[in-house]
Design a protein around this motif. Structure first.
Motif, short mmCIF file in Angstrom:
data_model
loop_
_atom_site.label_atom_id
_atom_site.label_comp_id
_atom_site.label_asym_id
_atom_site.label_seq_id
_atom_site.Cartn_x
_atom_site.Cartn_y
_atom_site.Cartn_z
N ASP A 289 0.82 -1.22 0.00
CA ASP A 289 0.00 0.00 0.00
C ASP A 289 0.85 1.26 0.00
O ASP A 289 0.55 2.23 -0.67
CB ASP A 289 -0.83 0.06 1.29
CG ASP A 289 -1.99 -0.88 1.23
OD1 ASP A 289 -2.06 -1.60 0.22
OD2 ASP A 289 -2.81 -0.88 2.16
N LEU A 290 1.89 1.24 0.85
CA LEU A 290 2.70 2.44 1.02
C LEU A 290 3.47 2.74 -0.27
O LEU A 290 3.62 3.90 -0.65
CB LEU A 290 3.68 2.28 2.18
CG LEU A 290 3.03 2.19 3.56
CD1 LEU A 290 4.08 2.12 4.63
CD2 LEU A 290 2.14 3.38 3.79
N LEU A 297 1.75 9.54 -5.84
CA LEU A 297 2.02 10.96 -5.62
C LEU A 297 3.09 11.48 -6.57
O LEU A 297 3.56 12.61 -6.42
CB LEU A 297 2.47 11.19 -4.18
CG LEU A 297 1.36 11.09 -3.14
CD1 LEU A 297 1.93 11.06 -1.75
CD2 LEU A 297 0.41 12.27 -3.28
N GLN A 405 8.28 -1.05 13.76
CA GLN A 405 7.14 -0.29 13.20
C GLN A 405 5.93 -1.20 13.11
O GLN A 405 6.04 -2.35 12.73
CB GLN A 405 7.50 0.19 11.79
CG GLN A 405 8.32 1.43 11.77
CD GLN A 405 7.46 2.66 11.95
OE1 GLN A 405 6.24 2.56 11.99
NE2 GLN A 405 8.10 3.79 12.05
N ASN B 116 -3.97 4.64 3.63
CA ASN B 116 -2.56 4.20 3.70
C ASN B 116 -1.62 5.38 3.93
O ASN B 116 -0.77 5.66 3.11
CB ASN B 116 -2.17 3.44 2.42
CG ASN B 116 -2.48 4.23 1.16
OD1 ASN B 116 -3.01 5.33 1.24
ND2 ASN B 116 -2.14 3.69 0.02
N PRO B 117 -1.76 6.07 5.07
CA PRO B 117 -0.81 7.14 5.35
C PRO B 117 0.58 6.56 5.59
O PRO B 117 0.71 5.42 6.01
CB PRO B 117 -1.35 7.77 6.63
CG PRO B 117 -2.16 6.71 7.27
CD PRO B 117 -2.72 5.87 6.17
N PHE B 118 1.61 7.35 5.27
CA PHE B 118 2.97 6.91 5.57
C PHE B 118 3.19 6.96 7.07
O PHE B 118 2.57 7.77 7.77
CB PHE B 118 3.99 7.85 4.90
CG PHE B 118 3.85 7.92 3.42
CD1 PHE B 118 3.92 6.77 2.65
CD2 PHE B 118 3.66 9.13 2.78
CE1 PHE B 118 3.79 6.84 1.28
CE2 PHE B 118 3.53 9.20 1.40
CZ PHE B 118 3.60 8.05 0.65
N PRO B 119 4.07 6.13 7.58
CA PRO B 119 4.33 6.17 9.03
C PRO B 119 5.19 7.36 9.44
O PRO B 119 6.13 7.22 10.20
CB PRO B 119 5.04 4.84 9.30
CG PRO B 119 5.63 4.44 8.02
CD PRO B 119 4.79 5.04 6.94
N PHE B 120 4.90 8.56 8.89
CA PHE B 120 5.60 9.78 9.31
C PHE B 120 4.62 10.65 10.09
O PHE B 120 3.49 10.26 10.36
CB PHE B 120 6.06 10.65 8.13
CG PHE B 120 6.60 9.93 6.94
CD1 PHE B 120 7.33 8.76 7.07
CD2 PHE B 120 6.38 10.44 5.67
CE1 PHE B 120 7.84 8.12 5.95
CE2 PHE B 120 6.89 9.80 4.55
CZ PHE B 120 7.61 8.64 4.69
N TYR B 128 5.18 15.32 1.62
CA TYR B 128 5.93 14.32 0.87
C TYR B 128 5.84 14.52 -0.64
O TYR B 128 6.84 14.49 -1.35
CB TYR B 128 5.43 12.92 1.25
CG TYR B 128 6.13 11.81 0.52
CD1 TYR B 128 7.36 11.35 0.96
CD2 TYR B 128 5.57 11.20 -0.60
CE1 TYR B 128 8.02 10.34 0.30
CE2 TYR B 128 6.22 10.19 -1.27
CZ TYR B 128 7.44 9.77 -0.81
OH TYR B 128 8.09 8.76 -1.48
N LEU B 165 -0.34 7.55 11.87
CA LEU B 165 -1.03 6.30 12.18
C LEU B 165 -1.84 6.41 13.46
O LEU B 165 -2.63 5.52 13.77
CB LEU B 165 -0.02 5.16 12.30
CG LEU B 165 0.71 4.84 10.99
CD1 LEU B 165 1.81 3.83 11.24
CD2 LEU B 165 -0.25 4.30 9.95
N ARG B 179 -3.27 14.65 1.24
CA ARG B 179 -1.95 14.37 0.69
C ARG B 179 -1.99 14.43 -0.84
O ARG B 179 -1.07 14.94 -1.48
CB ARG B 179 -1.52 12.98 1.17
CG ARG B 179 -0.16 12.56 0.80
CD ARG B 179 0.18 11.25 1.45
NE ARG B 179 -0.65 10.17 0.93
CZ ARG B 179 -0.61 8.93 1.40
NH1 ARG B 179 0.19 8.62 2.40
NH2 ARG B 179 -1.37 7.99 0.89
#
Lengths: 407, 270
Positions: A289-290, A297, A405, B116-120, B128, B165, B179
């Protein structure tokens, strides 16, 4: 309470006591006499007979034969344990020369005790499902116990024997009189220098390979071939790595000269598959997904890997690397032909000079046992090596737990 | 190998161009798509209106999401996929050999089914897109604008440096929309954006879509026919990889021309 339950509980108690005695004997290196052993086995076998006969009389079925059979086996062993020592001299087991002769008896008592205690759940099978349930749980606990047992025995043994040898002198001085006096200071520094250098070599190579395998390579023949090759590399005995290192790095690249760099390169070859595989697993654990989100993007593939995939997988990658280094730190075979001298190399001063290292020091001392008074030093070296390797592994695990994580 | 060398030495080719019909943002022309040997999209032709919401509906496995992913070339990430046909965006063919799919994805943003956000941190999530595209903007400004557009600003303005998250599912999905908005795309593709959310979060996102169409062209795939009826101006109905019917939403829902469409909309199958 029925007679059957009473017999079961009696069997359980007896077998646990016997297993405990065996374990205690192993841990403290106490000696268990032939007659103690035979006597305890006799008690177990008689209890098994009683249980089997009682079961047969009340239930009239054949399930009880298992108990009778087991009782007979234990009885036979008990008889042999009295008979064998009188005709066979156990001393020729030179491989366990450092372990008391009666180690086998102690071990045997542990095994018999644990097995019997499991079997003591047997009579409950008939009227209760829970009996089987508890029995199964108990079996699982036993298997955990046996997995951990060797670890504890090793650590306990090495600590008790090596503790006395670790002194300030031992940690800060070079070898004196073939290891009878002095210490292992150059060897400690040598080992640390060697694994640091190995890390510097192996990290970029391993992580690069892993990124290629996990991110770029299409899942086809080429990837399968590379992965199989990596696995084969991992399965290769370390002595083969050592001979390769000697034949290639020492003889061809460094003109016959053993050196720190040659040893580190050989260890890098040895640890490369471990690092590659763990790094690949860590990269694959990042959800697809990531990657999609980043690509959508307008990021390029490399930007995605650099900014989205690598940071969360870094703890995993580092853990794998450090575990690989932990293994490398304790290896003797790959460095004995390529990098180390027993004495005289001194503290590491150049990449192209030989060094001293703890595992090889231990091996050399072991060879001298019997000719010179080095046993205390050998145990102390073993303890030091154990501390370094365990320290490395524990650090790796702590790093992983801290930075893990969750997605 | 030889083909690659030829490509390398080929002179810079200009992209194919056509005149776009008025008010149209994207045209899909004779689009076929194969997964390996299975044909998943069959001769799709569709015209997508600018600054309108177009919904794609149809039963599971009919190729809605596949079609949507064709519109910003996300299908390129799947090795077994082969695409034939043309997709025109503002008069340029995005499947042209000289088109870089990175440029396409910058103009055509996408929101996925699962948040699905980034883990930031929240602000780094937003920033980003600007970062990777080398867009030189004020970070605080772009974060505030995107979050306001996605109706998330009031909820997160005090904790922009917290990990994304830690947000709830609905907030995460709006963050993903924010985003996508941060790089100011022309078109936003939404692949069942509400299927993992509860009714309240769904309502918020539907309101948001309504506001977004003022600035963006929105194309949304949905399983939920009421949702399509509520949010969209145009609706496309797909079945087994074919586009059965396309028209204004009111017409599709009130007066479908095809029997298949009518049966699906009235709930007789699917």
């Amino acid at each position: 309470m029925s007679l059957r339950k009473l017999i079961s509980i009696w069997l359980f108690v007896v077998s646990v006591v016997i297993a405990g005695m065996g374990f205690w004997a192993i841990a403290t290196q106490a000696q268990i006499g032939y007659w103690t052993m035979a006597g305890s086995l006799l008690i177990i076998s008689l209890t098994c007979y009683a249980s089997g006969i009682h079961h047969y009389v009340t239930k009239k079925n054949r399930k009880s034969f298992l108990m009778l059979f087991y009782g007979s086996v234990v009885l036979t062993v008990a008889a042999l344990s009295i008979y064998i020592p009188s005709v066979v001299d156990l001393r020729p087991w030179e491989i366990f020369a450092r372990i008391p002769d009666h180690f086998f008896f102690s071990m045997f008592m542990v095994v018999i005790g644990v097995l019997s205690s499991y079997l003591s759940f047997r009579p409950f099978y008939d009227y209760k499902k829970e009996g089987a349930q508890y029995g199964a749980y108990y079996l699982l606990h036993i298997s955990i116990f046996f997995t951990l047992l060797p670890l504890f025995i090793i650590i306990f043994n090495i600590i008790t024997r090596g503790m006395g040898g670790i002194t300030w002198e031992f940690l800060t001085e070079d070898i004196v009189r073939m290891g009878e006096d002095g210490g292992v200071y150059p060897a400690i520094l040598g080992t640390l220098a060697m694994i640091s250098l190995t890390a510097v070599i192996v990290l970029p190579l391993g992580v690069g390979t892993a990124i290629y395998l996990a991110e770029y390579a299409r899942k086809g023949l080429a990837v399968r071939v590379i992965r199989t090759a990596v696995n084969i590399l991992q399965g290769t005995p370390s002595i083969v790595h050592g001979l390769f290192g000697y034949a290639f790095f020492v003889l061809i690249v460094f003109n016959g000269q053993k050196s720190l760099l040659a040893g580190a390169l050989t260890l890098a070859v040895l640890t490369l598959p471990i690092v590659t595989r763990s790094a690949e697993e860590a990269l694959n654990a990042v959800p697809g997904d990531l990657r999609d989100a980043s690509l959508a993007l307008g990021a390029t593939k490399w930007q995605t890997i650099k900014k989205v995939v690598l940071p969360p997988s870094l703890p995993g990658v580092l853990t794998g690397t450090v575990l690989g280094l932990g293994r490398a730190a304790g290896e003797t075979a790959p460095i004995m032909f390529t990098a180390v001298y027993f004495s005289g190399a001194g503290t590491p001063s150049s990449l192209f000079r030989p060094i001293q290292a703890l595992p090889y020091h231990l091996l050399s001392l072991y060879r001298l046992v019997g000719y010179r008074d080095v046993e205390g030093q050998a145990w102390a070296t073993a303890l030091l090596l154990l501390i370094i390797v365990l320290g490395i592994n524990i650090t790796a695990i702590m790093v992983r737990e801290k930075y893990r994580q969750r997605f | 190998m030889i083909r690659k060398l030829k490509e390398l030495f080929k002179e810079e080719q200009s992209c194919q161009r056509i005149e776009m019909p008025i008010d149209k943002k994207m045209l899909v022309e004779d689009l076929d798509l194969w997964y390996g040997k299975t044909k998943a999209l069959k001769n799709i032709n569709i015209e997508l209106e600018e600054n309108k919401v177009t919904a794609i509906i149809g039963p599971s496995g009919c190729g809605k999401s596949t079609l949507l992913r064709c519109l910003n070339r996300m299908n390129d990430t799947i090795p077994s996929v082969r695409v034939e046909g043309k997709v025109w965006l503002d008069g340029y063919n995005i499947y042209d050999e000289v088109t870089d799919c990175v440029d396409i994805r910058r103009k055509v943003g996408m929101v996925f089914q699962k948040p699905n956000p980034f883990p930031f941190s929240i602000e780094n999530n937003i920033y980003y897109g600007c970062q990777v595209n080398g867009i030189d903007v004020d970070k605080g400004g772009v974060v505030e604008r995107s979050l306001k557009q996605a109706a998330l600003w009031d909820e997160v303005k005090d904790r922009l440096d917290e990990n994304a998250l830690s947000l709830s599912g609905g907030q995460q999905q709006r963050l993903c929309i924010a985003r996508a908005l941060a790089i100011e795309p022309d078109v936003i593709l939404m692949d069942e954006p509400c299927s993992a959310l509860d009714p309240i979060a769904t309502a918020k996102i539907e309101d948001l879509i309504d506001e977004l169409k003022e600035y963006y062209t929105v194309i949304i795939v949905t399983h939920n026919m009421q949702q399509a009826a509520r949010v969209s101006d145009y609706t496309a109905y797909m079945y087994l990889g074919e586009l059965i019917e396309f028209g204004e939403t009111t017409q599709i829902f009130e007066n479908p021309q095809e029997e298949n469409t009518e049966r699906y909309i009235t709930g007789r199958f699917g």
